[in-house]
Scaffold this motif. Structure first.
Motif, short mmCIF file in Angstrom:
data_model
loop_
_atom_site.label_atom_id
_atom_site.label_comp_id
_atom_site.label_asym_id
_atom_site.label_seq_id
_atom_site.Cartn_x
_atom_site.Cartn_y
_atom_site.Cartn_z
N VAL B 42 0.87 -1.17 0.00
CA VAL B 42 0.00 0.00 0.00
C VAL B 42 0.91 1.23 0.00
O VAL B 42 1.91 1.26 0.71
N LEU B 43 0.60 2.18 -0.85
CA LEU B 43 1.46 3.35 -0.99
C LEU B 43 0.97 4.47 -0.08
O LEU B 43 -0.19 4.86 -0.14
N SER B 44 1.86 4.96 0.75
CA SER B 44 1.46 6.02 1.67
C SER B 44 1.56 7.40 1.03
O SER B 44 0.87 8.33 1.45
N ALA B 265 2.91 3.82 8.37
CA ALA B 265 1.97 2.87 7.78
C ALA B 265 2.24 1.49 8.38
O ALA B 265 3.37 1.03 8.46
N LEU B 266 1.17 0.83 8.81
CA LEU B 266 1.29 -0.49 9.43
C LEU B 266 1.43 -1.53 8.33
O LEU B 266 0.72 -1.50 7.33
N GLY B 327 10.13 -5.05 4.31
CA GLY B 327 8.71 -4.91 4.03
C GLY B 327 8.32 -3.58 3.41
O GLY B 327 7.14 -3.31 3.23
N THR B 328 9.30 -2.74 3.09
CA THR B 328 8.96 -1.45 2.48
C THR B 328 9.27 -1.47 0.98
O THR B 328 10.06 -2.30 0.51
N VAL B 393 6.40 5.75 -1.85
CA VAL B 393 6.85 4.80 -0.84
C VAL B 393 5.64 4.04 -0.32
O VAL B 393 4.52 4.54 -0.38
N GLY B 394 5.91 2.84 0.14
CA GLY B 394 4.81 2.03 0.64
C GLY B 394 5.31 0.91 1.53
O GLY B 394 6.52 0.73 1.70
#
Lengths: 453, 411, 556
Positions: B42-44, B265-266, B327-328, B393-394
C-alpha cells in the motif's frame, strides 16, 4: 465537640484495653468516629491550617554507591542519582541504612520490602498483610474531616497499582490519570471552599438518607453469615458509613481554603499512549502532582498515596526490549563505569519525578509558607539494590515540615535499625496515638528524634 | 519484520510446498504468511519527484496574488504592504479581476438545484448565469458544490497573471527516457541517465509548493490520499531478487491507510480493492537484483486529499521500484500525465488554495500547455499529456477482493 | 456531650465489644481474608461483567454503565474464587454509587421512562406512591434476585416519595432510591440464604448460582418463578430449568465468562508492547486477540459441542481484519469468521493464539519462561514456585551478545545451573517450543539471523514445534483434569475442601465418559446437589453496634 481527638482516643483505648497500647488500627466502624470528623481535623491540625500526609513510591530501588549521601546532618552531599532533587533538597531529608528484617521468612521479590516499610511486618505469602498500611492508619486518624478520607493515585494508568491496604484482600484502587483525578476532585460534586454563597444541595440529603437505609440492613445481614463473611460485610458497611459522612460534609459549608484555586481540566491521555515509557510516565505524573497539590490546597483530602512506578518497575524506554526491572537483573555491571548504566538511568529519572512532586507541593503558597510546609511526605522503594532484591538499606526520604513539627533537609543514617522507626515517626508526627509499631524483630518504640522539632 | 521475509527469500522451496499442501486440504484458508508468490504494497504517498536541490536554490515564480500586487500603483501597494493586509489584498484582486463565487442556497439559485448537492458543469453555468458570471463561464468547485469563476477555473481569461511565469530550465530532473529519444528538451537524470522526459517538471520546477513537497525527507513521512490509497500487487514471483517475469497489478482501495502507534503505515494490513475496472491496471515486469521494472501501462490512480478529488491519469506508466526485505517499497512512477487530469487537479485547488500556495493558475496552465509532449490529438494538433515522474513509498500489505455477497458462516 | 456520657456508661460493653472485634479482626494471625477452610463463604461480590450483564438484563442493553469498578481479585487463578474474598473499599463504594446514579438517571430519563417506569404521579396518585410501588415491585426482585416482602416495597416507595419532596421531582426521588438499591449489599453481593432443612440453599439462591454459572447474569423472570414455586427444589424442576438454560444462546455468555477468567484474559486490557519493536500491536489489537480466543473456544465447545482437548490442536481460529497483520494473512471478510489454517501450519491450538503468546511475554521480547509457567499454571493447574530473590544474572542475559543470538541460547544457564534447573527444566521447554511466535504473536523462523530451534521434551515425549507440543498436551490427562477442577472452582467460587474431593473426582471420570465436552461438564455441575449445598455459618456474637443505629434521626 471541642475535645481533641488524640487524647479522647487514647483515653478510650487505654481504658478499654487496660492500658496496653494499641498497635493496629481498628476499622472506623466503631464509636470513635465523630459526627463529621471536624474534631479530627482540628486536633491533628493544631491550628487553622490542616496538616497533610502522603506516601510516594517508586519501584526497584537504587544503586547504593550512587545514591547514598556520605555526609550526615544538614547540607548533605548529593550523589549522582540524587542530582534531580537539588532544587528542592532543602525540603527533603534522606533516611538511609534502615533495614527490613525478614526474621527467616522468605524474601518475596518486590513485595517483602514494600510491605515491611508500609505495614511494619513481613509474611511468607504475598497475599498476606499482617497489619494495615501506615497510610491507612493515618487516614483513619486524620482523614475523617475531608471529603475524601484518603486519595490513592498512580501515574501508570493502572488502578491496581496500589500499596495501600487495610488487609490482604482490600487494596485501595487508585486514580491513575490526571484527567480522572480532575473529574473525581473538581468534577460535579466539588464544593469550592471559597465560594461566598453556599446552599446545601437537597440531593445530598436525599442520597444520605438512602444510604442510611442501606446501613440499617447491617445487623440483619451480619447474623446470617459466618465469621469471615462478617468481616467482609462489615468492611462494606464501613464504606457505606464513610460515604454517608462524606455526604454530610457536602451539606456543610466547607472551611475556607485560602490557597485553593480550581485548576484547568487536563486533557485526557491520548488513546494508545504507552505509559510504561518513562517520558510519558513522568509527564502524567507531573500533571497529577500539580493536580494533587491543588487537591490538598482545596482540602479535598488530607492523606494521599502516589505510586510513580509499581514495585516491579514497569518503566521502559521506547525501542529498548529490556525494561527497568529486567535490566536490574540482567544488565551486566559495565566494566569501565562500575555500575549498570540502564538501571542507573532509570533510578535517576525516578528521583527527578520525586523532585517534581516535591516542587509541585512547594509551589503552592499557603499561610506564611507553602503547602509543603504543612505536609509530610514519605518516599520509599521496595528494595535497595534491585538485582538481588535487597531489603536492607531501603531508600527512604521525607519531604515537608508537617506544620512545623519536622525539620527538613537532613541526612540520617539508620545504622541497620528497622524501617519501622520511620513508620513510627511519621505516624506520631501525624498525630496517630501510638508509642510503638512493628511486628516481630521490627517492633520498635524509638522514633527518629533527629527530624523531630 | 526482516526475519519473516527471510523465510521467503531463502526457503522458496519450502514455501512452495506449503502452498501445495494448502491446496490439498479442503476449506483451509491462507497459511501463516499467506501466499509466498504474491507481494502487495500500500502506498502512503505518491509525489512529484524533485531532483533534490533546496526549494529556494533559484528564483521562484510569483503566485497570482504577488503578480496582482506588483501590478498596482505605488499608492495602492502601500495599502496592502503588510502581511495582515493579505486577505484584503486577495479580496481586492477578486473584485478587480471579476472573480465570482455562487453557492446554491446562499446565492441566487435556479429552481431544481438543491443546496449542498453535487453540481454538474451545466448546473454550474446555470447558476453562473443567474449570478452575474460572464456569459458561458462558471465551473463546479469546492467538491462540486459551489459554482465559481476565477483565474483557476478559467485561466485563459486572465493572461496578465501568466506574465513572467518561468519554466524550469535546469539540467537535472527525475524520471526516465520515455520516448526513446534524446533531445534538447530532455533532462539528465540524477545518475547521469540521458534523455529523461519530465516536461512536467519544466512547468512545476519554479513553483514553490511543488519544489517543497518534493523534499524527500518530508514526502516519505507524509500521507497523501490516505483515505483512498493505491495498492501495487506483484504476483507470480518465484524469486524476489531476480525474476524475469512477474505480474504487476495496480489497484485502488477505499480503506484508509492504517497507521501503527508510531504514526507510520502499518505492515500487512488487508485492503479491499475497489471493483471499478477503471481503477485497476495490469502489466508485466521483471525483477533484477531486487529492483522491479514494469512494462508501460495506462493508470488511473485515485487521489483524494482534503477538498481535492482528482484522479491521476498516467498513460504508458512504468514503475521502477526497490523492494526491501524490511517490508517497504520505494520507487518511481514515470509516464505521461494527462493534461485533463492535471488541469482538474489545479482547478480543484480553488483560487483560495492557489493564493495560499503562491500559485498562478494562468501561468501554470500556460506553461503546461506549452511544454506538453505526449499523445498529440490528431484533430487539434495539441498534445494531451505531459511526461512526468513521480516517486512513491509504501509498505507490505494484502490486496483482497470485496466480500462475496453470500451468507457467511460467521462465528 | 451525649456521646461522651453514653461512652462512659457503656465502657464495660465497649470493652467486650472491642475485644470481640479484635478477635474477629485477627490481624495478629498470619492469614488473609480467605474463606475459612471449614466454613465456605456465603457471600460473593458481583464481578464487573456480572454487574453489567445484570443491569443490561433488567433495564436493557442501551443503558450505559459508566465508571470504574473495584478491581476483581484473582485468587488461586480465578476471579470467581476471589469473589468470596473481596469486600468493597470506601473508594470502591464511591465508584459503585456514581455508576448507580448514572444508571438510575437514565432509567428515569425521557428516552427510557416510558418503557422502564411506565407511570407517573397523577390525579389518582398525587405523590406517585402507587407508581413507585409498582415500579419497585417489578424491578426489586430482579435486582435483589429474590422476592420482596410487601413491607419492603412499601418502604422503598415511601422513601422515593420523601426523596421526591427533597429534590423536587418524582423522577428525582425515584432515581435516588433506585440508585440506593444498586448500592445495597443485596445487589452488589450474592448472599446465600438457607433453604428448608438447611442442607441446601433456598430456591432464590439456587437460581442465582445457576444463572451466574451458566449465563453469567442474574436469574431471568422464568427462573425466578421456578425458584418461587419450589420447582428448583425438585430434581425434575431443576433439570427442566437447566435444560432450558443450556439450550439458550445465552449459554455462550457463561462459557465466555468461564474461559475469560480461566485463561486470565482480562490482563489483555492493560497489556502494552513496545511500539517500535511491535508496531502491529495496539490496544485495539489486544482487544481483538482476546475476542478471538473466546470466539474460537465458543465455536468449538458450544457451536460444535466438541472435545475440549481438541482446542490444543485445532487450526480453526476466529479471525477479523484487525488481526491480519499479526497473523500475516489476508482478510477479505468483514466482522468475525472462522479461519482454518492448512494442515501442517505452525498455527495450531490454543498455545499459538496471539492472546496467550502476547500475554506471557515481555513488552519488548518473548519469554519462554513466562510462557512455560503460564501454560503449566493455567492449563495444567501446576504451580511453579517463585524465583529466589538473589538470582544473579550477570553471566546470562545480554540481548546483544554476538554469540548467543537466540533466546534459547541465552537461557542456557537456566538449565545448567542446578538451582535454576529444577524449575526451569519443567517450564522452559514449553516456552521454547513457542519461540517461533514473537512477543506480539507473529510467526518468524529466525531470530537475529539464526534459525530458531523449537524442539524439546514434555513428560518424556519429544516434540518439534508448537503443533507437536499441542498434540502431546491434548493427550495429557492433567489437561482435562485441570479443566474439570477449574470449572468446579469457578462455579462454586471457592477451592474444593476435603468434603468435595470425591465429588470432583467423579466429575473428572464423567467428563472423560462424556467425550470431554465442556457443555456436558457444565450440565453435570448444574444438576449436582452438592452445587447447592448451604454452608452453615458458625454461631457468632451479636454484631457490634454502629453509632448511627443507636441515635435516631442523627443522619437525616
Amino acid at each position: 465537640m471541642t475535645r481533641p481527638t488524640a487524647s479522647r482516643r487514647s483515653f478510650l483505648l487505654k481504658g478499654a484495653l487496660g492500658g496496653a497500647a494499641v498497635t493496629v488500627g481498628l476499622p472506623i466502624l466503631d464509636l470513635f468516629l465523630d459526627n463529621n470528623g471536624t474534631a479530627f481535623a482540628k486536633a491533628a491540625g493544631g491550628g487553622a491550617l490542616p496538616i497533610r500526609f502522603g506516601t510516594w513510591f517508586w519501584g526497584c530501588g537504587m544503586i547504593p554507591e550512587r545514591w547514598l549521601p556520605t555526609t550526615t546532618g544538614a547540607n548533605y552531599d548529593l550523589p549522582v542519582q540524587l542530582a534531580g532533587i537539588k532544587p528542592v533538597q532543602q525540603h527533603i531529608s534522606v533516611l538511609s541504612g534502615f533495614d527490613v528484617n525478614l526474621d527467616g521468612k522468605s524474601n518475596l521479590p518486590h513485595v517483602s520490602g514494600n510491605i515491611g516499610v508500609r505495614t511494619g511486618g513481613v509474611a511468607d505469602d504475598w497475599r498476606v498483610i499482617r497489619a494495615p498500611t501506615l497510610d491507612v492508619l493515618i487516614a483513619d486518624s486524620i482523614g475523617g474531616g475531608s471529603v475524601n478520607r484518603s486519595l490513592d493515585l498512580s501515574a501508570d494508568g493502572n488502578p491496581r497499582t496500589s500499596y495501600s491496604y487495610r488487609d490482604g484482600a482490600s487494596m485501595n484502587a487508585t486514580v491513575p490519570t490526571a484527567s480522572e483525578l480532575y473529574a473525581k476532585i473538581f468534577g460535579a460534586d466539588f464544593q469550592d471552599p471559597n465560594k461566598a454563597d453556599f446552599k446545601p444541595d437537597p440531593r445530598y440529603m436525599a442520597r444520605k438518607s438512602v444510604l442510611s437505609a442501606v446501613g440499617e440492613q447491617r445487623r440483619a445481614l451480619l447474623t446470617r453469615v459466618g465469621a469471615s463473611d462478617r468481616q467482609r460485610l462489615d468492611q462494606y458497611f464501613t464504606s457505606v458509613r464513610e460515604m454517608e459522612d462524606k455526604l454530610a460534609l457536602q451539606l456543610q459549608k466547607p472551611p475556607r481554603a485560602e490557597a485553593c484555586m480550581v485548576p484547568q481540566a487536563p486533557a485526557a491521555i491520548k488513546a494508545g499512549t504507552d505509559l510504561t515509557d518513562f517520558e510519558a510516565r513522568k509527564a502524567n505524573h507531573k500533571l497529577m502532582a500539580e493536580m494533587l497539590a491543588m487537591t490538598l490546597a482545596c482540602n479535598q483530602t488530607r492523606v494521599f498515596n502516589m505510586t510513580f512506578s509499581n514495585s516491579a518497575a514497569d518503566l521502559r524506554q521506547a525501542g529498548n526490549p529490556t525494561g527497568y526491572h529486567q535490566s536490574t537483573h540482567e544488565e551486566l555491571i559495565d566494566a569501565k563505569l562500575g555500575y549498570q548504566p540502564t538501571v542507573d538511568f532509570f533510578a535517576t529519572r525516578c528521583m527527578e519525578a520525586w523532585a517534581d512532586l516535591v516542587q509541585a507541593l512547594a509551589s503552592v503558597k499557603e499561610g506564611d509558607g507553602t503547602l509543603l510546609d504543612n505536609t509530610l511526605v514519605l518516599a520509599h522503594s521496595d528494595c535497595s539494590f534491585a538485582k538481588n532484591h535487597e531489603v536492607s538499606r531501603i531508600p527512604m526520604m521525607l519531604a515537608g515540615r508537617a506544620g512545623g513539627r519536622v525539620k527538613p533537609g537532613l541526612h540520617i543514617k539508620g545504622g541497620g535499625d528497622p524501617v519501622t522507626r520511620v513508620g513510627l515517626t511519621v505516624q506520631q508526627v501525624m498525630g496517630v496515638s501510638v508509642d510503638a509499631w512493628g511486628l516481630d524483630s521490627m517492633h520498635t518504640t524509638r522514633p527518629i528524634s533527629e527530624v523531630l522539632v | 519484520m526482516g526475519s519473516l521475509a527471510n523465510g521467503y527469500w531463502k526457503q522458496g522451496g519450502v514455501a512452495a510446498s506449503l502452498v501445495l499442501v494448502a491446496g490439498m486440504s479442503t476449506a483451509a484458508d491462507a497459511p501463516t504468511g499467506a501466499r509466498p508468490d504474491v507481494h502487495a504494497f500500500v502506498l502512503s504517498n505518491i509525489w512529484f519527484a524533485s531532483p533534490g536541490e533546496p526549494a529556494n536554490a533559484l528564483p521562484l515564480n510569483d503566485g497570482g496574488v504577488e503578480i496582482f500586487y506588483k501590478s498596482l500603483s505605488p499608492e495602492e501597494q502601500a495599502k496592502y504592504a503588510t502581511s495582515d493586509k493579505r486577505q484584503a489584498l486577495e479580496q481586492e484582486m477578486a473584485r478587480r479581476l471579476g472573480f465570482k463565487i455562487a453557492a446554491p442556497g446562499r446565492s441566487k439559485t435556479p429552481a431544481g438545484i438543491v443546496p449542498g448537492a453535487m453540481l454538474t458543469p451545466e448546473q454550474a453555468l446555470e447558476i453562473g448565469a443567474l449570478n452575474g458570471f460572464p456569459k458561458g463561464r462558471g465551473k463546479p468547485t469546492y467538491q462540486n458544490r459551489t459554482a465559481a469563476y476565477t483565474s483557476c477555473t478559467n485561466p485563459e481569461d486572465f493572461p496578465a497573471l501568466a506574465e513572467g511565469f518561468r519554466t524550469y530550465d535546469g539540467p537535472v530532473a527525475m524520471g526516465m527516457n520515455l520516448d526513446g529519444k534524446v533531445t534538447r528538451e530532455d533532462f539528465v537524470g540524477p545518475n547521469g541517465e540521458k534523455g529523461v522526459d519530465n516536461q512536467l517538471w519544466r512547468a512545476f520546477g519554479r513553483v514553490k509548493v511543488f519544489r517543497e513537497s518534493g523534499n524527500e525527507a518530508i514526502a516519505k513521512k507524509s500521507f497523501m490520499s490516505m483515505g483512498a490509497p493505491t495498492i501495487v500487487e506483484i504476483s507470480d514471483v518465484d524469486d524476489m531478487r531476480n525474476d524475469p517475469q512477474v505480474t504487476v497489478k495496480v489497484y485502488a482501495s477505499s480503506d484508509a491507510v492504517t497507521r501503527d502507534p508510531r504514526g507510520q503505515a502499518l505492515q500487512r494490513v488487508s485492503y479491499t480493492i475497489i471493483p471499478d475496472r477503471q481503477l485497476q491496471s495490469t502489466t508485466t515486469g521483471s525483477i533484477r537484483d531486487g529492483v522491479l521494472m514494469t512494462e508501460p501501462v495506462d493508470l488511473r490512480l485515485q487521489y483524494k486529499e482534503q477538498i481535492v478529488d482528482a484522479p491521476r491519469e498516467i498513460r504508458a506508466a512504468r514503475i521502477r521500484a526497490e523492494i526491501r526485505e524490511d517490508g517497504t517499497i520505494e520507487g518511481e512512477l514515470m509516464g505521461y500525465y494527462s493534461l485533463a487530469s492535471i488541469w482538474d487537479l489545479i482547478e480543484q485547488m480553488t483560487q483560495a488554495g492557489a493564493n495560499s500556495n503562491q500559485i498562478s493558475c494562468p501561468g501554470l496552465r500556460r506553461a503546461l500547455d506549452e511544454v506538453a509532449d505526449g499523445y498529440m490529438d490528431p484533430k487539434t494538433k495539441k498534445y494531451t499529456a505531459i511526461s512526468a515522474a513521480m516517486k512513491f513509498v509504501g509498505v507490505r500489505a494484502f490486496a483482497v477482493m470485496p466480500e462475496q455477497r453470500t451468507a457467511e458462516l460467521g462465528s | 456531650m451525649k456521646l461522651k456520657s453514653r461512652l462512659v456508661a457503656g465502657s464495660g460493653l465497649l470493652l467486650s465489644a472491642v475485644l470481640a472485634m479484635t478477635a474477629v479482626v485477627g490481624f495478629d494471625r498470619a492469614t488473609a481474608r480467605e474463606p475459612e477452610a471449614d466454613a465456605p463463604s456465603n457471600v460473593r461480590r458481583l464481578t464487573e461483567a456480572q454487574y453489567r450483564s445484570t443491569i443490561a438484563d433488567v433495564f436493557g442493553p442501551d443503558i450505559k454503565v459508566v465508571g470504574r469498578f473495584e478491581p476483581d481479585l484473582r485468587v488461586e487463578g480465578l476471579l470467581a474464587v476471589g469473589t468470596t474474598a473481596v469486600s468493597i473499599t470506601p473508594a470502591g463504594l464511591e465508584h459503585y454509587d456514581a455508576i448507580a446514579h448514572g444508571i438510575a438517571a437514565q432509567v428515569t430519563d425521557a428516552n427510557h421512562r416510558e418503557k422502564l417506569v411506565g407511570c407517573a404521579p397523577n390525579a389518582q396518585d398525587v405523590d406517585g406512591a402507587q407508581c413507585a410501588k409498582s415500579f419497585f415491585a417489578r424491578v426489586g426482585p430482579r435486582l435483589y434476585r429474590r422476592a420482596l416482602a410487601p413491607a419492603e416495597i412499601r418502604a422503598l416507595a415511601s422513601a422515593a416519595v420523601s426523596s421526591a419532596k427533597l429534590v423536587g421531582t418524582f423522577d428525582g426521588g425515584l432515581s435516588t432510591v433506585l440508585a440506593g438499591m444498586m448500592t445495597s449489599p443485596e445487589f452488589l453481593f450474592r448472599i446465600d440464604a438457607p433453604g428448608k432443612g438447611g442442607a441446601q440453599v433456598d430456591g432464590y439462591s439456587k437460581a442465582s448460582r445457576l444463572s451466574y454459572f451458566l449465563w453469567n447474569t442474574a436469574p431471568d423472570e422464568a427462573l425466578l418463578k421456578a425458584a418461587a414455586n419450589g420447582a428448583l427444589d425438585t430434581p425434575e424442576g431443576l433439570a427442566k430449568e437447566v435444560d432450558r438454560m443450556m439450550a439458550s444462546p445465552r449459554l455462550t455468555d457463561g462459557v465466555r465468562a468461564f474461559f475469560a477468567d480461566f485463561l486470565r484474559l482480562d490482563d489483555m486490557a492493560t497489556l502494552t508492547k513496545d511500539t517500535l519493536l511491535y508496531p502491529a500491536f495496539s490496544p485495539a489489537v489486544a482487544e481483538a486477540a482476546r475476542e478471538q480466543t473466546l470466539r474460537t473456544i465458543v465455536d468449538h465447545v458450544v457451536t460444535r459441542d466438541g472435545d475440549y482437548r481438541d482446542l490444543f490442536t485445532s487450526r480453526r481460529f476466529a479471525m477479523t481484519k484487525a488481526l491480519g497483520p499479526i497473523y500475516d494473512i489476508p482478510v477479505s471478510k468483514s466482522g468475525w469468521y472462522i479461519h482454518e489454517f492448512p494442515e501442517n501450519d505452525p498455527r495450531s491450538g490454543l498455545l499459538t493464539q496471539a492472546s496467550l503468546l502476547a500475554l506471557h511475554s515481555h513488552p519488548g521480547r518473548t519469554s519462554p519462561t513466562l510462557r512455560g509457567v503460564g501454560t503449566l499454571e493455567i492449563l495444567l493447574c501446576q504451580k511453579t514456585p517463585p524465583p529466589p530473590p538473589d538470582v544473579n544474572f550477570s553471566v546470562v542475559q545480554d540481548v546483544n551478545n554476538p554469540t548467543l543470538k537466540t533466546t534459547r541460547e541465552r537461557l542456557q544457564a537456566h538449565l545448567t545451573n542446578e538451582q535454576c534447573a529444577t524449575c526451569h527444566r519443567a517450564t522452559d521447554p514449553i516456552g521454547l517450543a513457542l519461540e517461533q511466535f514473537d512477543g506480539a504473536g507473529t510467526f518468524r523462523t529466525t531470530e537475529r539471523g539464526d534459525r530458531i530451534d523449537v524442539s524439546g521434551k514434555f513428560e518424556r515425549q519429544d516434540f518439534n514445534g508448537a503443533a507437536e507440543l499441542g498434540k502431546i498436551l491434548r493427550q495429557s490427562p492433567r489437561v482435562s483434569s485441570c479443566l474439570v477442577s477449574s470449572v468446579w472452582r469457578y462455579a462454586n467460587g471457592r477451592d474444593p475442601g476435603p468434603a468435595d474431593a470425591a465429588d470432583v473426582e467423579a466429575m473428572k471420570r464423567r467428563f472423560t465418559d462424556d467425550g470431554y465436552r465442556v457443555t456436558a461438564l457444565m450440565r453435570t455441575i448444574a444438576l449436582d446437589p452438592e452445587f447447592y449445598a448451604y454452608s452453615r455459618p458458625q454461631p457468632s456474637p451479636e454484631p457490634k453496634r454502629q453509632a448511627s443505629q443507636d441515635k435516631k434521626g442523627r443522619n437525616s
